[in-house]
Scaffold this active site. Structure first.
Site, PDB file in Angstrom:
ATOM      1  CG  LEU A  46       1.244   7.053  -8.144  1.00  0.00           C
ATOM      2  CD1 LEU A  46       1.111   6.152  -9.360  1.00  0.00           C
ATOM      3  CD2 LEU A  46      -0.006   7.887  -7.975  1.00  0.00           C
ATOM      4  N   GLY A 101       2.256   3.006  -2.036  1.00  0.00           N
ATOM      5  CA  GLY A 101       1.777   1.631  -2.189  1.00  0.00           C
ATOM      6  C   GLY A 101       0.775   1.492  -3.318  1.00  0.00           C
ATOM      7  CB  SER A 117      22.408  -6.934 -29.865  1.00  0.00           C
ATOM      8  OG  SER A 117      21.622  -6.467 -28.795  1.00  0.00           O
ATOM      9  CD  GLU A 133      12.080  -1.876 -33.467  1.00  0.00           C
ATOM     10  OE1 GLU A 133      13.063  -1.803 -34.210  1.00  0.00           O
ATOM     11  OE2 GLU A 133      11.002  -2.376 -33.786  1.00  0.00           O
ATOM     12  CG  PHE A 156      10.261  -6.589 -39.499  1.00  0.00           C
ATOM     13  CD1 PHE A 156      10.326  -6.057 -40.782  1.00  0.00           C
ATOM     14  CD2 PHE A 156      11.394  -6.529 -38.707  1.00  0.00           C
ATOM     15  CE1 PHE A 156      11.503  -5.483 -41.257  1.00  0.00           C
ATOM     16  CE2 PHE A 156      12.573  -5.966 -39.173  1.00  0.00           C
ATOM     17  CZ  PHE A 156      12.623  -5.438 -40.456  1.00  0.00           C
TER      18      PHE A 156
END
Ligand code: TGC
Length: 399
Positions: A354, A356, A144, A379, A135
């Site tokens: 988490l 490092g 934009s 989008e 597309f």
């Protein structure tokens, strides 16, 4: 008590809001993601590899253009499609993007605006995954403001000649057909309301003058393909134009479909990040106990959970509106803005839990965070959706 991470979708009975058919679509997508994508995605992301051979399997599962009817498409509901987007993006945004570009953008454009001949020629093969579509709307100067489009289509005898450039076009180098949006030079007004109406053209990518070059150097969406496209004197027959689309409402109608899929999909990436953080919070010990036993960690997990659940419930509400034909572009903007913004925040919070390890590919979190930066941009950026909502609230356009 042995600490184990609970299943987050069992905490809040989302399944109870879905039909058996929707749950079956969801389960098929989850199985595909777990069996086909997750075992290879870290390596593919590292190697910048798109796994073309999975496309046919997506077609066999009915995921391509699944919300469309006829022409080999599954005719599923909007919620079922959203659930498939969520499960694919829980594995990797690149695979949800594939389904969006193929089904929501390229196939939707042909299905909404194409002639009977165009639909028969392209849609069955695209639904089966035998043919790939792309597309081509965005241009190199930015995405934009499509109204600033400079790609032109000129009359040439009975046909057309297209010249211009497009950028960030997903799948273009793999595609068999490109839906190209161009400004028709049409002083007679024969092909649109204005002297330079935007129209869509179906361009077989084998046509002389069409070139697509994958964009390298991406630190996001590395397991999928986005391209620069050049249209250099691309000659097309008269019937290459999509007869049912005139003006920017044509491509925007397709963007609505893809943005809707993102509302769900981004929540899949968010859920994956939350699950990783949750599992680690009960298995990793610091100061002599699981980090999940600390109040600060629990506050983060609770906030992440709240946003995942809110985001999925919003997606479900929008999906039910869409199934009733009542979904508006402003409502889609609420969903796209919220889902992607919150998913990114969740990815960042998960990374902090988490520590490092969170920056490594032992966990999916940095990959999701990197991918979501693209999803936040394409989008319609956050800012575009804020402006759409600002206009809806005030009645004043700020662009
Ligand atoms: P304006 O130029 O005034 O309006 C033009 C016409 O479009 C209509 N319209 C819509 N129709 C349906 N759905 C929507 N969401 C629509 N938004 C506008 C509008 O009613 C008008 O119709 P008509 O009949 O009166 O001519 O545009 P606007 O002022 O309404 O909108 C301005 C703005 C900034 C909101 C719009 O330009 C916009 O949405 N910009 C963002 C575009 C965007 O999302 N670009 C990213 C593209 S991503 C992509 O191409 C695929 S990436 C996936 C991949 O390939 O990998």
């Amino acid at each position: 008590m042995t600490p184990t991470a609970p299943r987050i979708d069992a905490v809040f009975d989302l399944d109870g809001l879905l039909t058996d058919e929707e749950l079956a679509w969801r389960d098929r997508a989850r199985a595909f993601a777990q069996e086909r994508i997750l075992p290879v995605i870290e390596a593919d992301f590292e190697a910048k590899h798109f796994r073309r051979e999975l496309v046919r399997q997506l077609g066999e599962l009915g995921f391509l253009g699944m919300h469309l009817t006829g022409y080999g498409c599954a005719g599923a509901g909007a919620v079922a499609y959203g659930l498939v987007c969520l499960e694919l993006e829980a594995a990797d945004s690149g695979w949800r993007t594939f389904v969006s570009v193929q089904g929501s953008l390229a196939m939707s454009a042909i299905h909404k605006y194409g002639s009977e001949e165009q639909k028969e020629r392209w849609l069955p093969g695209m639904a089966a995954g035998e043919l790939v579509g792309c597309f081509a709307l965005t241009e190199p100067q930015g995405g934009s403001d499509p109204a600033a489009m400079t790609t032109v289509a000129r009359r040439d005898g009975d046909g057309w000649v297209l010249d211009g450039a497009k950028r960030w076009i997903g799948l273009a180098s793999l595609a068999d057909v490109a839906v190209v949006w161009a400004r028709v030079e049409d002083p007679s007004g024969e092909f649109g309301a204005g002297a330079s109406a935007v129209r869509g053209f179906l361009v077989p990518t084998s046509t002389a003058g069409f070139t697509a070059t994958p964009i390298d150097g991406k630190l996001s969406m590395r397991a999928s393909v986005q391209c620069d496209v050049v249209l250099d004197g691309v000659r097309l027959p008269a019937d290459a134009m999509l007869p049912g689309a005139s003006g920017l409402s044509g491509p925007f109608g397709c963007l609505n479909e893809a943005r809707y899929g993102i509302v769900w999909g981004a929540m899949g990436a968010a859920r994956s990040c939350l699950e990783a953080a949750l599992q680690r919070s009960v298995s990793r010990e610091v100061f002599g106990r699981p980090i999940g036993a600390n109040q600060l960690t629990q506050a983060k997990l609770a906030d992440m959970f709240v946003e995942v659940e809110k985001g999925i419930l919003l997606a479900l509400h929008l999906g039910r509106l869409k199934e009733r034909g009542a979904l508006t572009p402003a409502q889609i903007s609420v969903g796209k803005l919220n889902s992607v913004r919150e998913a990114l925040e969740i990815a960042h919070q998960a990374r902090s839990i988490l520590a490092g390890d969170g920056i490594t590919d032992a966990f999916p979190v940095m990959r999701h965070a990197a991918n979501l930066e693209s999803v936040r941009t394409y989008e319609g950026t956050d800012e575009i959706h804020q402006l759409v909502l600002g206009r809806a609230l005030t009645g004043l356009a700020a662009f």
